[in-house]
Design a protein around this motif. Structure first.
Motif, short mmCIF file in Angstrom:
data_model
loop_
_atom_site.label_atom_id
_atom_site.label_comp_id
_atom_site.label_asym_id
_atom_site.label_seq_id
_atom_site.Cartn_x
_atom_site.Cartn_y
_atom_site.Cartn_z
N LYS A 117 30.83 -18.94 27.18
CA LYS A 117 30.90 -20.03 27.62
C LYS A 117 31.34 -20.17 28.97
O LYS A 117 32.62 -19.75 28.84
CB LYS A 117 31.16 -21.25 26.64
CG LYS A 117 31.14 -22.56 27.15
CD LYS A 117 31.51 -23.76 26.05
CE LYS A 117 31.03 -25.31 26.52
NZ LYS A 117 31.59 -26.39 25.62
N SER A 387 28.11 -25.19 31.81
CA SER A 387 28.14 -25.05 30.59
C SER A 387 26.85 -25.36 29.58
O SER A 387 26.64 -24.80 28.58
CB SER A 387 29.24 -25.65 29.68
OG SER A 387 28.99 -26.84 29.98
N LYS A 388 25.90 -25.89 30.71
CA LYS A 388 24.67 -26.27 29.96
C LYS A 388 23.60 -25.63 30.37
O LYS A 388 22.36 -25.89 29.75
CB LYS A 388 24.67 -27.86 29.80
CG LYS A 388 25.72 -28.95 29.20
CD LYS A 388 25.34 -30.14 29.20
CE LYS A 388 26.22 -31.07 28.53
NZ LYS A 388 25.84 -32.41 28.66
#
Length: 826
Positions: A117, A387-388
Motif C-alpha cells: 500500500k 492509495s486508491k
C-alpha cells in the motif's frame, strides 16, 4: 510395443493416517483493539518532543486475517521494498517511527497474499491491515484450490493457486520439478498421456489454454516433446490457473488461463539457489545492483542427458540426442516511491535428434533433428497515483520458432515455421471504497505467422516451398468491477470487447458458397492488402458470491470468450513443430460460453477444505479434419478443415487437509468432452453428423495426495492418479484388395485404450547441520511409477493371419528412480 491383453488386478492397500490437527489460538477482537489503542497512546506521550524537532511520526498497525479477524503474529513489515523491518507481536501489532514522507508499506506472512500500500505519512497513523489467505500453511499444502478462506468470501470461481514450496514436494519424474504435472493433480485438469504436449482443462484442447510467464505468451509449454514443462520453478513467485471466472483482462482462448508470475529480485540482499539432478542442473541468483533502487535476478536450467542414451539405451535409441535449456532474467528498478519498472527476458531452447521419426513428400528421413523454443521480452511500468488508484503499462514481444531438419545427402529437408507476437497494454485500477474494486484497460496484439518454409537456401531433391505469411491484429478494451451489494452478496461484473482483423498482403481465397472447400470449388484467389476479414464481439463475464455463513458460500459464474489463433494438428497430442493458423475469411474464430456453479466450505477451523464445482460449456466453430488430412505444407489448408461444435460438462470434487504433520487431498472429476461436425454434404460430416468423444475425453479421474512431515528434516509424499483411458478409433473389420487385408474404420473414437493409474513417491531430506545457517541444502529421492504399471500411451492395429491384432506403446513402463540435490545460499 506390446499386445493389449487383460491387466492383472493389483491389490494395493493404501492406508492414509491423518493426525496432528493444529489447534488455533483465539484472540478477542476487543482485546486486540484496546491493545492497539493503548500502544499508540503510550507512544504518542513519549515522542511529542522528538516530533517537534525531527518531524517523525508513529505508524502503528494491527495485522489480522481478513476472514476470521484473528491477529497474525510474526508477520514481516517493511518499507519501500527493503526486507529489514519489524515483526508483528503475538497480538498482531507493530510499531514503526518514520520521518514525514511517502512510502510503500509491504506486509507478508506465511500462507497469506503479500499486502502492499502507498501511504503518505504526515501525522501519527494507526492502521488495520487485513491479509488475504492464499494457501493456508503454505509450507505444507501442495495445491490450494478455490476453497481457501480468501475464496469463501470473494467471487473468484474456478481459480486455483499453486504453492511453489508445495510443488517441489510432489514426486517428480526424474526429479524435475514440473508445474504442468502439478496442475494435473487438480480436478478438471488432465492430459492425454505420458509425454503429451500441454494440458487439457475442462474438456478443452491444449491450444485453448492461454499461458503467460510474466505476461509473455507460451505457445509450447514443454521440453522434449512433452516430457517436462519449460517453466523455471526457482524464479517463479506464483502460479494461478483460471478454469472459470476468468477476469475481463484476459482473452484470446476458450478453455483456461494459466498466469505465471516471476519473483521480483531483492533490492536489499543477494541470494543463490539451485539444484543438481539426473536430467538437468539449475542455478538462480539475485542481487541488488544499486541498493534500494535496482536489482537483478537470473535463473538458468541446462540439461545434460545425452549419456543416458549412450550408456543405458537399446541399440535403437543410442543415436538419440535430447538437450534443452531455460534462461529467465528480471531487472527491477524503483526510481522513487511511486514508480517501479521491471524488464523480464525469458528464453528456452530444445534440440532433439532421433532416427526416422519424420517423413515429407513420401520421403522417410533416416535421421531427424528437431529444434524449437521461445524468445520473450516484457517491459512493465507501475505508477501509484494514490492509495486508491494505480496504472500499469506493458510492452511485450515474443518469438516462437521451430525447425525440422533431415540431413540426408540427396533428400535434405529443412522445414521452419514461427510465430511473432507483439502486445501493448495498459490497465488502470481504482478502489473508491471498500465496496468497489474497478479495473479497466486496453490491449493491442499483432500476430505474424510463417506457417511453413521448406528448403529455402538448401540444395535438395525436395523442392522449395514457402507458404504465405499470415498477419492479424487482436484489439480489446475491458472493464470489470467487484462490488459488494450486501454482507452476503458480492458480484464481479466484467465486459470485454474484442475486434480481430485478418491482414494482408495475403491471398484471399473465395470458394463456391455452400459447397465443400476444395480445388474444384475454388472460385478465385486474389492478393489482398489491408483488411481481409474482421470479426468482433462482446465478452461478458460474471461471477456472483452468496455467503451462507462464515465458512461456506455458493458461487455462480458465466464466461464468454473468443479465440483467433488455433493449433492445426490431427495428432492425438500435437508436436512442438505443428502448424498454427490465424482466422481469416475461410476459418472463423472459436467462441465459447461457460456456465459454472460451485459450493465451498471450510471445516474444523479451516483445517479441512471442501469444494464442489459443476460446469457446462458450448463451443462454436471448432476445427476438425477430413480423413487423411494433409496439413504441414498445404497452401490451401482450409480445404483440409471442417467446421464443428464442442460440448463439455462435468463435476469436480476436492477435499483437502491443509494443516498438521500430515496433509493431503482427494480430488475426483467427472468430465465429458464431445465434438460434432455435421455439414451439408457427406464429406463435411464425421460420424454421420452425430456427437463423438474428443481425443481427450476421460470421464473419470481420481487424484490422491498424501504428505507427511514428522520432523523439520524429513518429508514424505505419495501421489496416486487413476483415469479412464482416452478414446481411440478402432477398426470394425477388414476387406481384401490385391491379396492384402485392409482395415475398415466406420466411426471416429469408437473405443478406448486401457485405464490409466500410477503411484509416485518422494522423500525430501533437509540437511540438519546446515538448516539454520546461510547455506540450506536438501536431498530429493523420488520414484515415479512405483508400481511399474505399463500404461498405454497409444494403440495401433495390424492384421496377422487374417486376424486384427492391437498393439500398444508404453512410454514409462517401469519405475523411474532419481536422486537430486537442492541448495540455497543467502
Amino acid at each position: 510395443m506390446r499386445k493389449i491383453k487383460p491387466i492383472n488386478s493389483i491389490t494395493l492397500p493404501i492406508v492414509i493416517l491423518l493426525v496432528g490437527i493444529l489447534g488455533a489460538n483465539f484472540f478477542s477482537l476487543g482485546q486486540t483493539q484496546r491493545s492497539s489503542n493503548e500502544l499508540l497512546a503510550r507512544l504518542n506521550s513519549s515522542v511529542n518532543r522528538d516530533r517537534t524537532f525531527l518531524r517523525t511520526f508513529a505508524l502503528v498497525g494491527n495485522v489480522v486475517d481478513l476472514e476470521n479477524q484473528k491477529p497474525i503474529p510474526n508477520a514481516s513489515v517493511s518499507i519501500d521494498y527493503v526486507k529489514s523491518g519489524v515483526i508483528t507481536d503475538s497480538t498482531g501489532n507493530f510499531y514503526m517511527r518514520l520521518t514525514q514522507g511517502e512510502y510503500i508499506l509491504k506486509i507478508s506472512a506465511v500462507g497469506y497474499k503479500i499486502f502492499r500500500k502507498y501511504i503518505k505519512l504526515d501525522k501519527d497513523t494507526k492502521m488495520k491491515i487485513e491479509l488475504q489467505s492464499v494457501s493456508n500453511m503454505l509450507e505444507e499444502v501442495i495445491v490450494s484450490s478455490v476453497a481457501t478462506r480468501k475464496d469463501i468470501q470473494t467471487p473468484s470461481l474456478g481459480v486455483s493457486l499453486l504453492s511453489l514450496k508445495g510443488i517441489k514436494k510432489i514426486p517428480a519424474m526424474m526429479g524435475e520439478v514440473d508445474i504442468l504435472r502439478s496442475l494435473q493433480t487438480l480436478p478438471g485438469v488432465s492430459s492425454v498421456g505420458e509425454g503429451s504436449n500441454g494440458i487439457n482443462v475442462r474438456g478443452g484442447a491444449v491450444d485453448q489454454n492461454l499461458i503467460y510467464v510474466d505476461d509473455t505468451p507460451i505457445f509450447n509449454p514443454t521440453h522434449l516433446f512433452g516430457l517436462f514443462s519449460i517453466f523455471p520453478s526457482d524464479a517463479i513467485r506464483e502460479v494461478e490457473l483460471y478454469k472459470g471466472g476468468v477476469p475481463a483482462r484476459f482473452g484470446g482462448r476458450t478453455a483456461s488461463v494459466l498466469d505465471i508470475k516471476m519473483s521480483e529480485p531483492s533490492l536489499e540482499k543477494g541470494s543463490v539457489q539451485g539444484g543438481i539432478g539426473a536430467i538437468s542442473n539449475r542455478l538462480t541468483f539475485e542481487t541488488p545492483l544499486i541498493k534500494d533502487k535496482l536489482s537483478l535476478m537470473t535463473s538458468a536450467r541446462v540439461s545434460f542427458n545425452d549419456f543416458w542414451f549412450k550408456w543405458f539405451g537399446s541399440p535403437e535409441v543410442r543415436n538419440t540426442r535430447a538437450n534443452f535449456y531455460d534462461l529467465a532474467s528480471k531487472v527491477f528498478f524503483k526510481p522513487d516511491k511511486k514508480n517501479t519498472i521491471s524488464l523480464t527476458a525469458y528464453i528456452n531452447h530444445d534440440f532433439y535428434r532421433v532416427d526416422s521419426l519424420f517423413s515429407l513428400e513420401n520421403v522417410v528421413a533416416n535421421q531427424t533433428d528437431f529444434t524449437y523454443g521461445h524468445q520473450n521480452l516484457a517491459l512493465r511500468w507501475n505508477h501509484f497515483f494514490s492509495s486508491k488508484s494505480s496504472l500499469e503499462v506493458s510492452a511485450i514481444s515474443s518469438l516462437y520458432k521451430s525447425q525440422t531438419v533431415a540431413p540426408d545427402t540427396a533428400n535434405k529437408i529443412d522445414l521452419r515455421n514461427s510465430i511473432r507476437y507483439y502486445n501493448f497494454k495498459a490497465q488502470f485500477s481504482y478502489y473508491p471504497n471498500e465496496k468497489h474494486k474497478i479495473n479497466a484497460g486496453i490491449s493491442g496484439i499483432r500476430y505474424e505467422l510463417e506457417p511453413g518454409i521448406l528448403n529455402k537456401d538448401i540444395v535438395s531433391n525436395i523442392a522449395k516451398v514457402i507458404l504465405d505469411k499470415e498477419q492479424g491484429y487482436e484489439l480489446a478494451t475491458y472493464v470489470d468491477d467487484e462490488y459488494k451489494l450486501s454482507e452476503k452478496l458480492r458480484v464481479q461484473l466484467g465486459l470485454r470487447y474484442v475486434q480481430y482483423l485478418s491482414m494482408g498482403p495475403a491471398p484471399k481465397r473465395v470458394y463456391v458458397a455452400g459447397e465443400p472447400l476444395s480445388g474444384e470449388t475454388l472460385l478465385q484467389s486474389t492478393l489482398t492488402s489491408g483488411v481481409i476479414e474482421n470479426y468482433g464481439g462482446l465478452e461478458p463475464r460474471l461471477t456472483a458470491l452468496y455467503t451462507i455463513d462464515a465458512n461456506s458460500s455458493l458461487k455462480l459464474g458465466y464466461n464468454r470468450m473468443h479465440q483467433f489463433l488455433q493449433l492445426v494438428s490431427n495428432n492425438t497430442t500435437p508436436l512442438p513443430t505443428a502448424r498454427w493458423k490465424l482466422s481469416d475469411n475461410n476459418i472463423k474464430p472459436q467462441s465459447s460460453d461457460l456456465v459454472s456453479l460451485g459450493y465451498f466450505k471450510n471445516l474444523k477451523e479451516s483445517i479441512w477444505e471442501l469444494s464442489v464445482e459443476t460446469y457446462y460449456r458450448r463451443t462454436q466453430d471448432m476445427i476438425d479434419y477430413i480423413s487423411g488430412a494433409n496439413l504441414q505444407l498445404n497452401p490451401t489448408i482450409e480445404t483440409q478443415l471442417l467446421n464443428g461444435k464442442g460440448l463439455a460438462y462435468g463435476a469436480e470434487l476436492m477435499l483437502t487437509k491443509k494443516k498438521g504433520e500430515v496433509t493431503g487431498s482427494i480430488g475426483y472429476t467427472f468430465a465429458r468432452s464431445f465434438s460434432k461436425v455435421d455439414g451439408q454434404y457427406p464429406e463435411q460430416r464425421i460420424n454421420k453428423g452425430d456427437w463423438y468423444p474428443t481425443n481427450y475425453d476421460k470421464p473419470h479421474t481420481l487424484n490422491l495426495m498424501f504428505n507427511a512431515q514428522p520432523d523439520k528434516h524429513n518429508s514424505f509424499s505419495f501421489n496416486f492418479v487413476y483415469s479412464t483411458g482416452r478414446p481411440l478409433t478402432a477398426p470394425v473389420g477388414t476387406y481384401t484388395l490385391d491379396d492384402q487385408k485392409i482395415l475398415v474404420y466406420t466411426s471416429r473414437n469408437n473405443d478406448r485404450i486401457p485405464d490409466y493409474y500410477r503411484l509416485d513417491f518422494s522423500w525430501i531430506i533437509s540437511n540438519p547441520s546446515m538448516k539454520t545457517k546461510r547455506w540450506e541444502g536438501s536431498w530429493a529421492f523420488t520414484v515415479y511409477n512405483l508400481l511399474g504399471r505399463s500404461n498405454a500411451y497409444s494403440v495401433f492395429f495390424k492384421t496377422q493371419n487374417d486376424v486384427i491384432r492391437a498393439y500398444r506403446l508404453s512410454v514409462f513402463a517401469s519405475p523411474i528412480v532419481s536422486l537430486g540435490y537442492n541448495f540455497k545460499f543467502k
